[in-house]
Design a protein around this motif. Structure first.
Motif, PDB file in Angstrom:
ATOM      1  N   LEU A  67      19.368 -35.406  46.328  1.00  0.00           N
ATOM      2  CA  LEU A  67      20.191 -35.308  45.133  1.00  0.00           C
ATOM      3  C   LEU A  67      20.818 -33.919  45.092  1.00  0.00           C
ATOM      4  O   LEU A  67      20.178 -32.934  45.462  1.00  0.00           O
ATOM      5  CB  LEU A  67      19.333 -35.544  43.880  1.00  0.00           C
ATOM      6  N   GLN A  68      22.060 -33.852  44.600  1.00  0.00           N
ATOM      7  CA  GLN A  68      22.797 -32.592  44.627  1.00  0.00           C
ATOM      8  C   GLN A  68      23.027 -32.041  43.223  1.00  0.00           C
ATOM      9  O   GLN A  68      23.163 -32.791  42.248  1.00  0.00           O
ATOM     10  CB  GLN A  68      24.154 -32.783  45.301  1.00  0.00           C
ATOM     11  N   CYS A  69      23.102 -30.711  43.157  1.00  0.00           N
ATOM     12  CA  CYS A  69      23.371 -30.025  41.892  1.00  0.00           C
ATOM     13  C   CYS A  69      24.261 -28.823  42.176  1.00  0.00           C
ATOM     14  O   CYS A  69      23.913 -27.984  43.011  1.00  0.00           O
ATOM     15  CB  CYS A  69      22.052 -29.586  41.250  1.00  0.00           C
ATOM     16  N   ASN A  70      25.401 -28.741  41.511  1.00  0.00           N
ATOM     17  CA  ASN A  70      26.302 -27.587  41.598  1.00  0.00           C
ATOM     18  C   ASN A  70      26.390 -26.952  40.223  1.00  0.00           C
ATOM     19  O   ASN A  70      26.478 -27.661  39.210  1.00  0.00           O
ATOM     20  CB  ASN A  70      27.704 -28.008  42.047  1.00  0.00           C
ATOM     21  N   TYR A  71      26.377 -25.635  40.164  1.00  0.00           N
ATOM     22  CA  TYR A  71      26.378 -24.983  38.862  1.00  0.00           C
ATOM     23  C   TYR A  71      27.353 -23.816  38.841  1.00  0.00           C
ATOM     24  O   TYR A  71      27.706 -23.247  39.875  1.00  0.00           O
ATOM     25  CB  TYR A  71      24.980 -24.510  38.473  1.00  0.00           C
ATOM     26  N   THR A  72      27.784 -23.510  37.618  1.00  0.00           N
ATOM     27  CA  THR A  72      28.657 -22.347  37.420  1.00  0.00           C
ATOM     28  C   THR A  72      28.098 -21.477  36.309  1.00  0.00           C
ATOM     29  O   THR A  72      28.857 -20.900  35.520  1.00  0.00           O
ATOM     30  CB  THR A  72      30.096 -22.785  37.086  1.00  0.00           C
ATOM     31  N   VAL A  73      26.775 -21.418  36.209  1.00  0.00           N
ATOM     32  CA  VAL A  73      26.108 -20.616  35.184  1.00  0.00           C
ATOM     33  C   VAL A  73      26.060 -19.165  35.629  1.00  0.00           C
ATOM     34  O   VAL A  73      25.677 -18.856  36.742  1.00  0.00           O
ATOM     35  CB  VAL A  73      24.680 -21.142  34.939  1.00  0.00           C
ATOM     36  N   SER A  74      26.430 -18.273  34.723  1.00  0.00           N
ATOM     37  CA  SER A  74      26.429 -16.856  35.043  1.00  0.00           C
ATOM     38  C   SER A  74      26.042 -16.045  33.813  1.00  0.00           C
ATOM     39  O   SER A  74      26.513 -16.342  32.709  1.00  0.00           O
ATOM     40  CB  SER A  74      27.826 -16.453  35.539  1.00  0.00           C
ATOM     41  N   PRO A  75      25.239 -15.008  33.946  1.00  0.00           N
ATOM     42  CA  PRO A  75      24.488 -14.672  35.157  1.00  0.00           C
ATOM     43  C   PRO A  75      23.327 -15.640  35.375  1.00  0.00           C
ATOM     44  O   PRO A  75      22.740 -16.137  34.435  1.00  0.00           O
ATOM     45  CB  PRO A  75      23.974 -13.256  34.840  1.00  0.00           C
ATOM     46  N   PHE A  76      23.008 -15.867  36.631  1.00  0.00           N
ATOM     47  CA  PHE A  76      21.978 -16.855  36.987  1.00  0.00           C
ATOM     48  C   PHE A  76      20.586 -16.248  36.818  1.00  0.00           C
ATOM     49  O   PHE A  76      20.338 -15.107  37.196  1.00  0.00           O
ATOM     50  CB  PHE A  76      22.188 -17.284  38.432  1.00  0.00           C
ATOM     51  N   SER A  77      19.666 -17.042  36.258  1.00  0.00           N
ATOM     52  CA  SER A  77      18.279 -16.605  36.144  1.00  0.00           C
ATOM     53  C   SER A  77      17.375 -17.492  36.997  1.00  0.00           C
ATOM     54  O   SER A  77      16.673 -16.997  37.862  1.00  0.00           O
ATOM     55  CB  SER A  77      17.814 -16.626  34.694  1.00  0.00           C
ATOM     56  N   ASN A  78      17.377 -18.777  36.728  1.00  0.00           N
ATOM     57  CA  ASN A  78      16.574 -19.683  37.529  1.00  0.00           C
ATOM     58  C   ASN A  78      17.108 -21.107  37.429  1.00  0.00           C
ATOM     59  O   ASN A  78      17.938 -21.405  36.576  1.00  0.00           O
ATOM     60  CB  ASN A  78      15.096 -19.627  37.109  1.00  0.00           C
ATOM     61  N   LEU A  79      16.624 -21.955  38.324  1.00  0.00           N
ATOM     62  CA  LEU A  79      17.051 -23.355  38.364  1.00  0.00           C
ATOM     63  C   LEU A  79      15.822 -24.228  38.446  1.00  0.00           C
ATOM     64  O   LEU A  79      14.907 -23.974  39.227  1.00  0.00           O
ATOM     65  CB  LEU A  79      17.964 -23.600  39.565  1.00  0.00           C
ATOM     66  N   ARG A  80      15.806 -25.247  37.609  1.00  0.00           N
ATOM     67  CA  ARG A  80      14.677 -26.174  37.587  1.00  0.00           C
ATOM     68  C   ARG A  80      15.164 -27.584  37.873  1.00  0.00           C
ATOM     69  O   ARG A  80      16.282 -27.952  37.523  1.00  0.00           O
ATOM     70  CB  ARG A  80      14.024 -26.196  36.200  1.00  0.00           C
ATOM     71  N   TRP A  81      14.303 -28.363  38.482  1.00  0.00           N
ATOM     72  CA  TRP A  81      14.500 -29.797  38.567  1.00  0.00           C
ATOM     73  C   TRP A  81      13.437 -30.461  37.697  1.00  0.00           C
ATOM     74  O   TRP A  81      12.253 -30.140  37.778  1.00  0.00           O
ATOM     75  CB  TRP A  81      14.359 -30.289  40.004  1.00  0.00           C
TER      76      TRP A  81
END
Lengths: 113, 113
Positions: free
Chosen positions: B21-35
């Protein structure tokens, strides 16, 4: 399994009724959240709290209100329910915020006729 | 505006097969990514969390990858089981004062026998 509880799990009510959705957690978490999620859609933050006596509005505008009188309890109230409020409401908590994982309750499915 | 896009929206695979499964993000500033994994009618449950410096993390048959340069993440499920049928949600935390989360729309996975 997270120690966060929501009641009721399902609620069917008529338009104009006042309702309160309960959320409680026994993990001692400071931060609590309410999300609204329509079927098959993404979660939207409607309210959050940093701790006792703290409440903030989330990204999605909501006619609901919340209170945080005790650390473990974060109820959500709708003064006059409407069909547009039909949705799933998910409560979550985290130890603090930011990098901390949010633990979700099972949700309340609300249907307003 | 912070956004998280997931693909595919839905996926059907046979039991025992792998999927990504794919995830693209444009969050800024980045801290962390969870599934997160969300079973039908339940609240999401955290599977993995990755910070900027991590590019892979495993949790049993689930392996998440993160490419902070291209702002992409993937969740690989190995030897799928019927119980893997759920929605998988990518959630990105912004590294600002509010530390608010941006949720993807999720990928609905169905594993068939």
């Amino acid at each position: 399994e997270a120690d966060i509880y929501q009641t009721p799990r399902y609620l069917v009510i008529g338009t104009g009724k006042k309702i309160t959705l309960e959320c409680s957690q026994t993990m001692g978490h400071d931060k609590m959240y309410w999300y609204q999620q329509d079927p098959g859609m993404e979660l939207h933050l409607i309210h959050y709290s940093y701790g006792v006596n703290s409440t903030e509005k989330g990204d999605l505008s909501s006619e609901s209100t919340v209170s945080r009188i005790r650390t473990e309890h974060f109820p959500l109230t709708l003064e006059s329910a409407r069909p547009s409020h039909t949705s799933q409401y998910l409560c979550a908590s985290s130890l603090r915020g930011g990098e901390e994982t949010q633990y979700f309750g099972p949700g309340t499915r609300l249907l307003v006729l | 505006k912070n956004q998280v896009e997931q693909s595919p929206q839905s996926l059907i695979i046979l039991e025992g097969k792998n999927c990504t499964l794919q995830c693209n993000y444009t969050v800024s500033p980045f801290s962390n990514l969870r599934w997160y994994k969300q079973d039908t009618g339940r609240g999401p449950v955290s599977l993995t969390i990755m910070t900027f410096s991590e590019n892979t993390k495993s949790n049993g048959r689930y392996t998440a990858t993160l490419d902070a340069d291209t702002k992409q993440s993937s969740l690989h499920i190995t030897a799928s089981q019927l119980s893997d049928s759920a929605s998988y949600i990518c959630v990105v935390s912004a590294g600002n004062a509010g530390n608010m989360l941006t949720f993807g729309g999720g990928t609905r996975l169905m594993v068939k026998p």
